[in-house]
Structures are given as C-alpha cells and as structure tokens.
Design an enzyme around this catalytic site. Sequence first.
Site, PDB file in Angstrom:
ATOM      1  N   CYS A 185       0.845  -1.192   0.000  1.00 50.18           N
ATOM      2  CA  CYS A 185       0.000   0.000   0.000  1.00 50.18           C
ATOM      3  C   CYS A 185       0.882   1.244   0.000  1.00 50.18           C
ATOM      4  O   CYS A 185       1.897   1.301   0.709  1.00 50.18           O
ATOM      5  CB  CYS A 185      -0.914   0.006   1.215  1.00 50.18           C
ATOM      6  N   ASP A 199      -5.790  10.523  -5.239  1.00 54.18           N
ATOM      7  CA  ASP A 199      -5.198   9.471  -4.408  1.00 54.18           C
ATOM      8  C   ASP A 199      -3.796   9.177  -4.949  1.00 54.18           C
ATOM      9  O   ASP A 199      -3.483   9.492  -6.098  1.00 54.18           O
ATOM     10  CB  ASP A 199      -6.067   8.208  -4.455  1.00 54.18           C
ATOM     11  N   ASN A 200      -2.950   8.609  -4.087  1.00 56.32           N
ATOM     12  CA  ASN A 200      -1.640   8.100  -4.498  1.00 56.32           C
ATOM     13  C   ASN A 200      -0.733   9.170  -5.122  1.00 56.32           C
ATOM     14  O   ASN A 200      -0.254   9.021  -6.244  1.00 56.32           O
ATOM     15  CB  ASN A 200      -1.826   6.911  -5.463  1.00 56.32           C
TER      16      ASN A 200
END
Length: 887
Positions: free
Chosen positions: A147, A282-283
């Site tokens: 993750c 995100d990310n």
Amino acid sequence: FVPTPSLDLQVSILFAAMPPSENSQMSKASMDIDYTQEKFSHFDQGDYGIDPRDADTPDNWVPRHPSLIRLTGRHPFNVEPPLTLLMEQGLITPPALHFVRDHGCCPKLDWDTHSVAISGLVNNPMELTMPQIAAMESITFACTVTCAGNRRKEQNMTKQTVGFNWGPAGTSCSKWTGVRLCDVLKAAGIKDRKDGAQFVCFEGADKLPNGFYGTSMPLTLAMDPNRDVILAYEQNGLRLTPDHGYPLRMIIPGWIGGRMVKWLTKIIVTEKESDNYYHFFDNRILPPQVDKEIADRDGWWYKPEYLFNELNINSAMSSPAHGEVLPLSTSGPYTLKGWAYSGGGRKVTRVETSLDGGATWDLCELEHLPPSEAGFYWTWCHWSRSVSMQDMMLAVSSEIQVRAWDESSNTQPNRLTWNVMGMGNNPVFRVKVHSCPKESSPDGQLSIWFEHPTVPGPAAGGWMVKPSVDFPVGTKSITLPTPPAGHHQWQNELTGNASYSPLAMAKKDEAVIPPPPSVLPVNPKLPDGTRVISMDEVARHASDDSAWIVVKGKVYDCTPFLEEHPGGSASITMNAGADCTEDFEAVHSTKAWNQLEDYYIGVVGTAPAGSASKAAAVEDLRTLDPKKKVGVTLVRKDVISHDTRRLRFALPTDKHILGLPVGNHFFVNATVDGKPCMRAYTPTTTDDDVGFFELVVKIYFKNVHPKFPDGGKMSQHFESMAVGDRVEIKGPIGHFTYLGRGSFKVKNELRSCKKMGFICGGTGLTPAYQVIKQALKDKEDSTEFHLLYANQTPADILLREELDGWAAEHPDRVKIWYTVDRVADGEEWAFSKGFINDEMLKAHLPAPPADGEDSFIGMCGPPPMINFACIPNLTKLGFLEHDYVSF
C-alpha cells in the site's frame, strides 16, 4: 513460468466468444450469488468463516482472518496483519493474512458470469469472459504488493495527513498467476503511438461515491513483456478471494498497490492519463509545504510529476516486537529480523542495523526470492542479524535502527518528510530500548523491553506521540521507567487483535470518560439550552430514514449527510443508533470532525425510571438488536423427516417477541469446531408468537453430497444441539418487508399489489411462508398469493402439510404448485417435474403488471435458480426489474 495455449490459439478462442451484450447481461444477473456453493470454497482459506464484526456491513458474506488489525473500524475493510505474524509466514504470504485496502464494499462477482471489456484505441474492441482469459498463455511469479500508505501512522504522529493509520505491515508477497496485459492488448489490435495510444486505463467493479475506482499507466510500460504486467486470477495457486479482487485484478510489479485495480471490468487505451477521480485525488506525494487546502486551491492534484507509482526503498523491524521483553540472562545471541523492499524491480542489495544511534552500522543477512526471467526483483527480502546480549546492552536508553539500500544506491532518509497524503513514508526505522527492573519483569529477572514508533490503527502505543498542547512541534520520545503491567502478554494480545500497547496501558487512566448518568427527564435541556438525549432514544434512530450517532458523548443527526458521505451511506447507517466513537476516530480527519458539528443535536444523558415512553417499553421487549448479539436457548427439537428439524428457541423472557419484520431474516451465530460460524435464517413464526421463535431447517450431513463432503456447518451444529444449548442471534436484516393488506417495502420504497407470487427453492421457502402465514391471520387482508415451490424430490418439500392446508382452506387466496427434479418409480405425483421454465411461471404465477395485473414477485432460492431460471423467464413473460425482488 507456466505456459498454456499459443497466442494464435488465444485469438481464435477470443473471436469465438459469446457476444459482449450477452456477457454483460450475465454479469448483471450475478449480483445475488450463493457464496456457500462449492466453487467458492477457496474464499475461506483457513476455515475462518464470517467475522461477527462484518455481520451488519455489506461484506457480511466475505470470510476473513480474525487476527487482521482493522485500521478504519468495521467498514470499509482496511487491514494489516500483526507484523510478527506476517513475518512468521515467510517470504510468501497466505491470502488470508495479506493486507487489504478497500475503498468500499467488495463487489459480488462470479467467475462464470464476469467479463472484462477492452476498448478505446484498439482495432478490435472485445469483451472477454474469465474462461477465455484463463485459456490464454499465463505466467506465474512472486510479487510484493504494498500500500502506498505503508507506515503512514508515523507521519500522522508528526502532523495529521488525510489518510488513516497504516503500521509497517501494509505490504505482503504472493505468487500471482495471470495473462500478460500486452498479450490481451495485442489480441485487441492495439493502435500505434502515432494514432494517439499513450496510456492504458483500468476500472474496477467497486462503485464508490465518486464513481468506480480507476487509474492508468503508460502504454510503453504496459506493452513491455519483461515488466510482467498481468491480469491476475490466481494467488498462491488458487483463484483470488473477494478482498484481493476476485475474479480478476491487475498486478503491476514494482508499483504501489493503488495502481493494481481489483475486480477489473474495463481496460481502455487512451491518449491521455485516466480522468478517474481516484487517479487524481489518491496516491500522490506532494511537497511538505502543501496541505490539503493549498492542494485544492492551487490544483496540485492534477500535476503529473507528483504521482506515486514505483515503490521507494523501505524497511522495518519485526524482531524485537513492540512490547517484547528480553531477560538479560538470555543465553546466546538475539536475532534481529525484518523486511525490506524497493520499487521498479530494483534489488535490495544491503540492509544495515545500528545499535548506537547511527554512529556505526553492521550488515545483515538477506533472504531473497529468485528474480524474474528478465532479471527484475519484484519481491521483498527478509533480513536478519545475530546480536550478542553484550552488544544489545549498548542500545539501552537509546534505539536500534535499520535502513536498506538498493542496486541504484537509493537508501532511506534519516528523518521523515511529511506529505499531505502520508504516502511513501520510508525513514530509518527506529525501535526504542528500555531497561526493565526485576520487580517489573517476568520471572523477576533484569530485562530490557522494546518500543516501536507506532502500533497500527487508532490504538495508542509506540514512542511517537501525536503533537498536542503539551508537544506542539514534531514528535516526542517517551521513556517509561518500567514497562506497564501486562507487557509480557503483548504477543498474545497482538495476535488477538487487541488495542494493547505498553504506552496505551500506561495511559489507561487518561482514556475518554463517558459522561456521568443524568437524573434529568428524557430530552430535557440543560441551563445553556443543550438537549439531553437518552441512549434508548438514540437506538430508535438506526435507519436510512433517521440516522443518529454518538461520538464522545455527543449526539449527531447524520440523516442529511447520508447521500453526501464520501464512504457511502452504509458506513453511517451501520453505526446508527449507537456509540461509534472508536470507529469515527479510526478514520476521520480534522475536517470531518469540524463537519460533524454541523449535525450536533445534543448530549447523551440517562432518564429516570418511569420517564421512558411507551414506545421505548415496546422496544425493550423486542429481542433482536442490529447492534449486538442476544443469546437464546433451544427448548424443543422435533424430527420432521430424516433430514429436517423444527427447532424452538426460548426468548429472554416469556413476554419477549422476536422483533422481526415479516419477510426479513436474522443471523444465527455459534462456535463450530472452535471457530465462529454465522448464517442467516427466517423463522416460520411471527411476532404474534410471544416468548419463542421456531426455525425449520434442513440438515446437510457429511458425506451425502459429493460436492460438499463436509456438509453444512451450521445445520450440523443444529443437529448436535441438545435442549438447553444456546446460540446467539442478531438482526433484523433484509430489504423486503410485508406490511399487510398488500402493502410492502422493497429497499425502503413503499409498494402495494393485489396479487403476490413467490418462486422458492428448498429452504428458501421460509420468507414466503412467513408472509402468507401473517397475511392469512388478517381477515381484512385480501391479497392473493401464488407459490411455485421447487425441490429435488417430493420428500424434500418443507412444511407441505401446512401449505396444502392453506390452499384447501383458502382456495381463492392461496395457490400452491410444486415442481421437483425427480420422482421415485411408482410414486404418484400430480405436479410438475423439471426445472422452472416460462410455461410453469405463466401457468402458476400472476400475470405481469405490463398485462394489466396488479402483481409483484418475490424469489428465494439458490442463485443459479434465480439468475438462470427465474429472472430470464420472468423477463420473457414481460416482468420488468421493478416487478420482482430476490429476498
């Protein structure tokens, strides 16, 4: 690598495929699936069953390991295993202990009906079924999936990010099997870069508040066969499990897990990167001076240079474990252990540990898996170093540090750099070492004990302490003079998924204290005008229509926010009517806490005796509680046939009712072979039966059905129960409720009809049985009921005497018809034989509303019956999706 048919054969298979439109219809028809079927048995790799914590969440069908640490409350499911337990598995992690990152609930999908569409800048758009994908040439290789937020809690202890608290076990490694993305794109006739083909976008089946989850990657990387980018359908030799993307997901070796879309449904070749909401928001790793307000205002989310794709170098220490106590009298050396990984296929070339605050470093032994055929290292390594007790003493009142290097000479920074998403956190990993006097040590020996920087999730613990009024800047190292009581139980407590940590136990007295009981009447106001609300009243607001929650002693009416909630309304309603302080603290940012105040309506208080309303008294006599399990006792067991039993359970008192809306069901919980087991049932009794309820169950014995040699867990448990034994129940649940006189609710929509038909199979009879039974008690209820009931043999028909009795006593209101697979030679049979078909439905159910009939159809039975017999034939007769429901 595992070769299968050649690409030429693959292409011929692809173009002999079922038309895309038919595939799509099959996928849509698979939303109500019986996951107890043998073909789904690989979902439960360890026989853990359904975790009771998932009982009232949308994931109440997904088996899960009980030791996984839940980072965001009960739902959505974001977990990591205890670090020591992860390392004990070796270099290959079992799926049951692999970390999970879910943004919402697991989509209910089926290998037999799922497909993935390939479109965009390709010459031959196509839709591939799972059998077609599995027939293509496959490869199998080990790959670490991590993750992007691994180790984020260390960042949150410095300054709160927008993300939740990952510990150091948000990484795992499995063997993945699938087909190369480049082969699939070639089969679809991928266009050239000169035609604009630059990116490959992916989309999953997980519907979220801002659309389906999706992202993208550069086409050049996707088309490189040496990069081993695959559409994976197996993990460690078995088909995927729901939490890991069943039946199909992306694996992009060397990249963060957030790009490896699970539950894959679409592959689209495009000129530009994905425009998916989750691709942009995100990310990413933004500069430390950019907080969320600045990122939103100045468009930082859209700057491609801050995308987080390839993993960065990282390591962590599992031994010594957090809270571990080591007697100084230990003979022989102590072995330090942990993991290390890097991204992009770069090999971890060395791992070093320091016992003197980083002044000197010593090399560790490394254990690697083999590289890929192209020489890439897609997996982590495990490291170890033996240290003498004399050397270990050097670290007392200091720390043990670990850092890794890769073949590009990348190494971990000495200090963390904060970023608003808390991603890519990879500073040197530090474990504090404390002395432990004899009186505080197990066995009364001089010892040392160890403290990691954090513990995963919302629990307190670790040497890093979140900044507060006392510690306004940076982190604070807390050195306790002695380890708190119970420290030697840490390993056992951690395995049991407890929130224990030495620091947490030392600070127990500082826990939030609930407000003292009030002697005020229900809903009075304090001198300042604040409304005082009892928990009894809060509990009555636990639905989509009215959703109240309690957080830190305050009551909030979240009903207006249900549609806007980023995690979906289910995340609120599953906690409605109860104190959800722990779950709220686990997930929410400062912004969410501020938003919460917009829905504040009062504080929790306790009313004096006699002040509760009459409605509250009625509630008190309802046994079922959607928020907790209630024990009931078996008081009678009747043998109806060789494999059918009627079980009567006593409620808490002879004045209690079950409290189950007609047509709903509830969960029965029991411990079977030492493990929790939970199944849904509908009783044959109603709330007119006071003090008890009854179940009619079919016992699925071992070694009877060749596909299910173990039989049914819960049914065999029922068979083994003696009068006086207990089980626990929880509910109600269900989306169909019969209100009487033709009125009913389907998913909170109020409906009515004059003629109601039921199609039932096997034990799926009970919801229809309960509805008809209740309606016949009301002389003013003129609803006409038609029941088509399917079984294997006449002997398998449940409650036939009662059904035939109703049909004889009420011939104008109750129409019963049976169909069976087979009839014994010589046995008289006046009803149908064979599978349900359109002629059977036309003859024995009311006509569809499209033909002018005021009708509605309810179905309950095995999913193949529902999906491939009932729904297609109802559609053929003119029934629309609005005209039927599956219980």
